[in-house]
Structures are given as C-alpha cells and as structure tokens.
Motif scaffolding. Structure first.
Motif, PDB file in Angstrom:
ATOM      1  N   UNK A 222       0.829  -1.210   0.000  1.00  0.00           N
ATOM      2  CA  UNK A 222       0.000   0.000   0.000  1.00  0.00           C
ATOM      3  C   UNK A 222       0.860   1.254   0.000  1.00  0.00           C
ATOM      4  N   UNK A 223       2.152   1.086   0.309  1.00  0.00           N
ATOM      5  CA  UNK A 223       3.169   2.141   0.272  1.00  0.00           C
ATOM      6  C   UNK A 223       2.788   3.340   1.130  1.00  0.00           C
ATOM      7  N   UNK A 224       2.368   3.012   2.328  1.00  0.00           N
ATOM      8  CA  UNK A 224       2.114   4.028   3.356  1.00  0.00           C
ATOM      9  C   UNK A 224       2.042   3.313   4.705  1.00  0.00           C
ATOM     10  N   UNK A 225       2.143   4.083   5.760  1.00  0.00           N
ATOM     11  CA  UNK A 225       2.007   3.541   7.110  1.00  0.00           C
ATOM     12  C   UNK A 225       0.559   3.748   7.539  1.00  0.00           C
ATOM     13  N   UNK A 226      -0.257   2.719   7.371  1.00  0.00           N
ATOM     14  CA  UNK A 226      -1.696   2.805   7.612  1.00  0.00           C
ATOM     15  C   UNK A 226      -2.014   2.042   8.894  1.00  0.00           C
ATOM     16  N   UNK A 227      -2.323   2.771   9.964  1.00  0.00           N
ATOM     17  CA  UNK A 227      -2.529   2.150  11.271  1.00  0.00           C
ATOM     18  C   UNK A 227      -3.681   1.147  11.264  1.00  0.00           C
ATOM     19  N   UNK A 228      -4.756   1.446  10.538  1.00  0.00           N
ATOM     20  CA  UNK A 228      -5.896   0.530  10.516  1.00  0.00           C
ATOM     21  C   UNK A 228      -5.553  -0.740   9.750  1.00  0.00           C
ATOM     22  N   UNK A 229      -4.864  -0.595   8.641  1.00  0.00           N
ATOM     23  CA  UNK A 229      -4.414  -1.753   7.861  1.00  0.00           C
ATOM     24  C   UNK A 229      -3.538  -2.658   8.722  1.00  0.00           C
ATOM     25  N   UNK A 230      -2.622  -2.071   9.450  1.00  0.00           N
ATOM     26  CA  UNK A 230      -1.735  -2.836  10.327  1.00  0.00           C
ATOM     27  C   UNK A 230      -2.527  -3.516  11.437  1.00  0.00           C
ATOM     28  N   UNK A 231      -3.466  -2.782  12.031  1.00  0.00           N
ATOM     29  CA  UNK A 231      -4.276  -3.339  13.114  1.00  0.00           C
ATOM     30  C   UNK A 231      -5.104  -4.533  12.643  1.00  0.00           C
ATOM     31  N   UNK A 232      -5.626  -4.451  11.430  1.00  0.00           N
ATOM     32  CA  UNK A 232      -6.422  -5.556  10.892  1.00  0.00           C
ATOM     33  C   UNK A 232      -5.581  -6.818  10.745  1.00  0.00           C
ATOM     34  N   UNK A 233      -4.383  -6.673  10.159  1.00  0.00           N
ATOM     35  CA  UNK A 233      -3.507  -7.829   9.956  1.00  0.00           C
ATOM     36  C   UNK A 233      -3.028  -8.389  11.286  1.00  0.00           C
ATOM     37  N   UNK A 234      -2.643  -7.499  12.189  1.00  0.00           N
ATOM     38  CA  UNK A 234      -2.167  -7.932  13.502  1.00  0.00           C
ATOM     39  C   UNK A 234      -3.269  -8.682  14.248  1.00  0.00           C
ATOM     40  N   UNK A 256      11.153   3.512   5.198  1.00  0.00           N
ATOM     41  CA  UNK A 256      11.531   4.928   5.228  1.00  0.00           C
ATOM     42  C   UNK A 256      11.161   5.628   3.923  1.00  0.00           C
ATOM     43  N   UNK A 257      10.823   4.842   2.916  1.00  0.00           N
ATOM     44  CA  UNK A 257      10.367   5.421   1.649  1.00  0.00           C
ATOM     45  C   UNK A 257       9.079   6.193   1.827  1.00  0.00           C
ATOM     46  N   UNK A 258       8.257   5.823   2.832  1.00  0.00           N
ATOM     47  CA  UNK A 258       6.953   6.484   2.983  1.00  0.00           C
ATOM     48  C   UNK A 258       6.627   6.916   4.408  1.00  0.00           C
ATOM     49  N   UNK A 259       7.508   6.634   5.359  1.00  0.00           N
ATOM     50  CA  UNK A 259       7.181   7.037   6.728  1.00  0.00           C
ATOM     51  C   UNK A 259       8.460   7.171   7.544  1.00  0.00           C
ATOM     52  N   UNK A 260       8.306   7.461   8.830  1.00  0.00           N
ATOM     53  CA  UNK A 260       9.447   7.534   9.737  1.00  0.00           C
ATOM     54  C   UNK A 260       9.324   6.436  10.782  1.00  0.00           C
ATOM     55  N   UNK A 261      10.400   6.182  11.478  1.00  0.00           N
ATOM     56  CA  UNK A 261      10.463   5.058  12.399  1.00  0.00           C
ATOM     57  C   UNK A 261       9.458   5.191  13.539  1.00  0.00           C
ATOM     58  N   UNK A 262       9.388   6.370  14.125  1.00  0.00           N
ATOM     59  CA  UNK A 262       8.486   6.579  15.256  1.00  0.00           C
ATOM     60  C   UNK A 262       7.035   6.293  14.877  1.00  0.00           C
TER      61      UNK A 262
END
Length: 298
Positions: A222-234, A256-262
């Motif tokens: 999806x080339x982004x840091x999507x919290x809901x997408x991550x929550x669904x998979x987790x 790092x291509x689309x977000x930061x570590x934090x």
C-alpha cells in the motif's frame, strides 16, 4: 517506556548491493531511488532514537552473488564497533552444493541466528523473486535446510499466499527447525477473496507449532504507514498464531520510503492496545528475545 526489539531491519553499503546500482527497475515496494545510498548503523540508531527499541536483528540485504560470508563479516564488524545489531540472519543458497561450507564460515560470527533465502514467487513478475514457486521442495534445498537444526539456527520464510501450503508442509517435515514467516505472509491481494485465501493459508501455517510470524513490511503493497491496515492484519494473525509466536520488525530503511520510524512504532503499539499486557510484551520484546537468543548478547 516499554522495551522493544526490532526483529527485522537492514544496514548496508550501496557498493555491496547490486540491486541499488545502475538503472532503477520495478521492485515489490515501488520507486526506491531514495534507498540507493549507504544506510549505516549510525543512521539506524538516529532513526530509532526515543522509540524504546533496545535491541535489533539484522536480516540479509541481497549482497552480490558469492558475498554471503562477507556480508556476515561486515555486519559482525559493525556490531563489534557500534554495539548494534544484536543478531544476524544471513543469506544462504540452499540449492547450492556449497551451502554447508558457507554456513560453516558464517558460523564464526557469534551473532549468527538464522538464514533467509527469499522464496516468494508471484504471477505478477514485479512481485516475483524466486525462479519458481516450489524451490523449497527440491532435494537440494531440503538437504541443506536440515543443517539448520544442527546449528540451532532458524529460517525466515518469505512466501506469498499461493505458497503457504508448501510452507506448512516444510515446517511439518522439519519439526526441530524454527521458522519465522516474513511480513505476515505478504497479504498483497486486498480483495475479499484475496483476504480469505491469505487467512486460510495463515491458518495452515499456524497449525505447525514450529512456525512463527513477523509483523514487518506491512506498508509494502500500500506504500504508506496505515494504522488501521496494520491493526487488521495484527488482529487476525494474533488469533491464529498467538502472541508467543509473533514478533515485530520495522523493515527499515525500506519503510523509510513512505514514513518515519516513530510512526511505525506508534502503529504497532496502536494495533496492540486491546490485547493483554503479557501479549503486548511478547510481540514487542519477549518472543523475539527468545527466538533470536538475544539474552546471549550484551
């Protein structure tokens, strides 16, 4: 701040990465010109500052052919100098007759904990890495794969949904070898049918008690840091595997291509807000510490 282990990250020198040299070609994670440079351990340490990460696991980065031993030696030298990373997952070609000798040489590194040979194959050529979908089924692969048990090393399994049945069979055939599924099985098809197939494949894998999985690279398709997408998979994965067979990894610097570590750390913490504290600690720290034997490092 709760302690976190990053169970999947990279450091590299561009000079050693053939895929970072020359013209940019299509990759599974999209445009990557920003990665075509050195990513030293010092930059990684700067990226993780303030996030609570206390230890990390380096996973191989596709050095040039025949450089499998040099890669481990280079990472070990970085760890000796900087104190990071705390474990190494190397590359070994299990189709090669030289695999036993390569493993013998890599074993000189005290941080060696496992091997990743990327086996993922897809009908979409851009997503394809292995030359065929069934590389894990060859006699040569299995003969060399068996050597992992002798060394107490784990195997990082990277496959797509269509290969999960073979992955489950591999784990069943070698119950004494620990496997860790990369990137939660790389769920690239977000359609209802694609998600159903992924879930069924994950269930097959979870049926094998020596199979674990890693919450890493979840922004790849999806080339982004999507919290809901991550929550669904987790959430779905935890139901299948349980927290004691799940670990988290940043996949930095790819992400790092689309977000930061934090932001990645924030997303995984958000995905775990409703689980018991013991499960949260297992995913973020304890399971990785056990799998990669991180108590053996300073």
């Amino acid at each position: 701040m709760e302690p976190i282990i990053d169970a999947h990250h990279h450091i590299w020198r561009q000079a050693d990465q053939p895929w970072l040299q020359g013209p940019t070609v299509p990759r599974i994670f999209g445009a990557y010109d920003a990665l075509k440079r050195d990513y030293p351990v010092e930059e990684f340490l700067s990226d993780i500052a303030g996030t609570g990460v206390v230890k990390s696991v380096y996973v191989q980065t596709n050095w040039g052919k025949g450089q499998e031993i040099r890669e481990v030696e280079w990472v070990q030298a970085n760890a000796d100098r900087a104190g990071w990373p705390h474990a190494i997952v190397s590359y070994v070609d299990f189709q090669s007759e030289q695999a036993p000798q390569v493993m013998e040489a890599q074993a000189k590194s005290p941080l060696m904990r496992g091997v990743r040979q990327q086996l993922h194959w897809h009908t979409n050529e851009q997503y394809r890495f292995a030359p065929a979908p069934d590389q894990m089924n060859t006699a040569a692969f299995r003969r060399n794969f068996a050597l992992l048990e002798e060394r107490g090393w784990l195997f990082e399994l990277q496959v797509f949904t269509s290969q999960m049945a073979d992955g489950s069979a591999l784990a069943k055939a070698f119950p004494g070898i620990t496997l860790v599924l990369e990137h939660a099985g790389m769920p690239e098809d977000r359609s209802a049918e694609g998600r159903r197939a992924w879930r069924e494949g994950m269930r097959r894998l979870a049926d094998q008690p020596n199979m674990h999985t890693k919450f890493s690279g979840l922004g790849t398709f999806i080339r982004r840091n999507d919290a809901q997408h991550i929550a669904d998979i987790v959430g779905e994965t935890l139901e299948l595997f349980g927290a004691n067979r799940c670990v988290w990894g940043s996949n930095f610097p790819i992400e790092k291509l689309w977000t930061d570590y934090a932001s990645i750390v924030s997303a995984i913490k958000s995905a775990l807000t409703s689980v018991p504290e013991s499960d949260r600690r297992a995913v973020l720290h304890d399971t990785a510490a056990r799998l990669y034997r991180l108590t053996e490092t300073k």
